[in-house]
Design an enzyme around this catalytic site. Sequence first.
Site, mmCIF file in Angstrom:
data_model
loop_
_atom_site.group_PDB
_atom_site.id
_atom_site.type_symbol
_atom_site.label_atom_id
_atom_site.label_comp_id
_atom_site.label_asym_id
_atom_site.label_seq_id
_atom_site.Cartn_x
_atom_site.Cartn_y
_atom_site.Cartn_z
ATOM 1 N N ASP A 159 20.253 -28.462 -38.719
ATOM 2 C CA ASP A 159 19.472 -29.720 -38.712
ATOM 3 C C ASP A 159 18.352 -30.027 -37.931
ATOM 4 O O ASP A 159 17.897 -29.277 -36.792
ATOM 5 C CB ASP A 159 20.544 -31.099 -38.617
ATOM 6 C CG ASP A 159 20.504 -32.062 -39.454
ATOM 7 O OD1 ASP A 159 19.681 -32.337 -40.080
ATOM 8 O OD2 ASP A 159 21.270 -32.950 -39.709
ATOM 9 N N GLY A 196 13.258 -33.109 -45.886
ATOM 10 C CA GLY A 196 12.108 -32.799 -46.888
ATOM 11 C C GLY A 196 10.612 -33.026 -46.234
ATOM 12 O O GLY A 196 9.860 -33.860 -46.846
ATOM 13 N N ASP A 216 18.795 -37.852 -46.895
ATOM 14 C CA ASP A 216 19.766 -37.676 -47.448
ATOM 15 C C ASP A 216 20.185 -38.258 -48.979
ATOM 16 O O ASP A 216 19.893 -39.338 -49.243
ATOM 17 C CB ASP A 216 21.050 -38.505 -46.481
ATOM 18 C CG ASP A 216 20.949 -37.629 -45.008
ATOM 19 O OD1 ASP A 216 20.231 -36.597 -45.053
ATOM 20 O OD2 ASP A 216 21.589 -38.244 -44.126
HETATM 21 C C1 GAL Z 1 21.788 -35.672 -41.593
HETATM 22 C C2 GAL Z 1 21.845 -34.640 -42.646
HETATM 23 C C3 GAL Z 1 23.193 -34.670 -43.407
HETATM 24 C C4 GAL Z 1 24.132 -34.540 -42.235
HETATM 25 C C5 GAL Z 1 24.175 -35.576 -41.239
HETATM 26 C C6 GAL Z 1 25.220 -35.370 -40.267
HETATM 27 O O1 GAL Z 1 20.553 -35.511 -40.821
HETATM 28 O O2 GAL Z 1 20.804 -34.647 -43.516
HETATM 29 O O3 GAL Z 1 23.239 -33.843 -44.565
HETATM 30 O O4 GAL Z 1 24.286 -33.239 -41.913
HETATM 31 O O5 GAL Z 1 22.725 -35.534 -40.721
HETATM 32 O O6 GAL Z 1 24.883 -36.088 -39.082
#
Ligand code: GAL
Length: 559
Positions: A159, A196, A216
Amino acid sequence: MFVILVIVLTICIASFSSEAANHQTETCNVLDNELAITPPMGWNSWNAFETDIDEKKIRQIADAMIDSGMRDAGYTYLVLDDGWMADSRNGDGDLVADPNKFPGGMKAVGDYIHSKGLKFGIYQDRGHLTCQQLPGSFGYEQADMNTFAAWGVDYIKMDSCFAENNGRLSSEDYTLYRKCITKAGRPMLLSISDFGNGAWAWAPKNMAQLWRTSGDIYPWMDSVYYCADTSGGNHSIHPAFNGLWQFAGPGHWNDPDMLQVGNLANDVENKAHFSLWCILAAPLMAGNDLRNMSAGVKDILTAQEVIKVNQDPRGIQGYKVYDNGDHEIYNKPLQDGTTAVLFLNKGLETADITVNWGRIGFSGRQKVRDLWARKDLGYYKDSYTARNLGRHGVMLIKTGSPGTPLPAPKPLPADKYMVTKKGTTYLSDLYYIWKNGNVPQRDKNFNDNLITIDGITYDKGLGCRGNSKIMYKLNNRADTFNAVVGLDDSYNHDETGRFRVYNEDLFGNRVLFDSGDIPKGSPAKNIDLNVRGVNCLLLVFEGDDVLGNWADARVFAID
Ligand code: GAL
């Protein structure tokens, strides 16, 4: 699989003789590429449980993947998302599992997952903290990849929260992970999560197997359609590309985020969502609680003929051949000479949707099979009409006859969206490769009049209304970037505008130019930058509804 391996090996060996050995090991890693020859399938904990995960639940999910038939349908990865780790590293600086949630440690979790014939996936973040503010991997890249390898990890979702503090470009970050994974000595799939922000623009095919194309996903249809459009539509790229399909293929896929099948309001919605992800050759990472899914949801997630469209070895991402705002048709040419066609009704009214064979490269009489109903429908001349599709209704057909594969769709030629030539290239003559916010006008101010700053008019340039972010692919081909920036003379309100130029995306935080706040009536500012070695250039114009211009925006390549 064996045939593919032989082909890949042959290509590697053939190019090995002509290229330096070092370079070779980085760009042609057979093991890595074999990991996602077709879009990965599995389950991820986030959409169902967020951080509420523990050892018992994960074991139950692993069991449910077997009992429900999900594993046999192809879902092999079980991925633990954010929330598995303790809130600090151990005394040696190593990552450890949350001792309350996973008292047996992560190796034991991985062993259980493997004992079920599944593969083990894990989440981390390239910032100093994860999105849930747990320890991130920044500064511990090699150590963490070694830890994952030792735990038997097969899939890493990396991430991007807090990555803007890293002082590295996103491409530098992910190249580093690629290298650390290779050094850790275990094949581990790398899934880029950057919400993205244009990874397809700067991530070469061998950097990662997956990259997110969207923010998300949430369990409602607006979100599902938004995510689908980041990959299949023009949400974040110039419409001339017709979506991101040209950036996907065996070993590297666009990822519009994980599935919400089973979490949506009903099975009509679940089916629409699943059909879209299948035609888009998206990763199929289930996100529902598999321990208590309904028979209807199970039937959708395990529909073999539908999954086969997603997993087709030719690996062409389906692309839109029709979209009137309410009705969409996608086409995905398959390996065996047939093609899959998806009809989708996003509108409020029940509708019939027709595809003329001409739109998908066919003519005459063609055989049609309904993939959801698993039924041959007979032969149809010149066209096929999907009838009575209600709101969110879909029909997925396979048409044509086995034989020579249909010609692949034509990607947008490089010179339309990259700097390819010596001398001057005006950015307004290139198609942008990523955008967010208002799209600038080409060679006009935002209101379609001449670009004018401080009494001077310009023939070329980009006319913006804030806020606007737009990325161009220089492809390491240009030496300088020049522009004249300022508020448009027609702007007569009192907000200020601000122009910034970045190397690559916002996460890299590599600001090459910053105009500061510019009030109305300010003189124009000249930008003259060295952009040698810049792959992607991001132009950001901020100011609520303010009109501002990148006049004469151009790059120059010496040779
Ligand atoms: C977001 C990510 C999600 C999930 C979340 C966890 O940034 O896009 O899919 O992984 O963090 O904290």
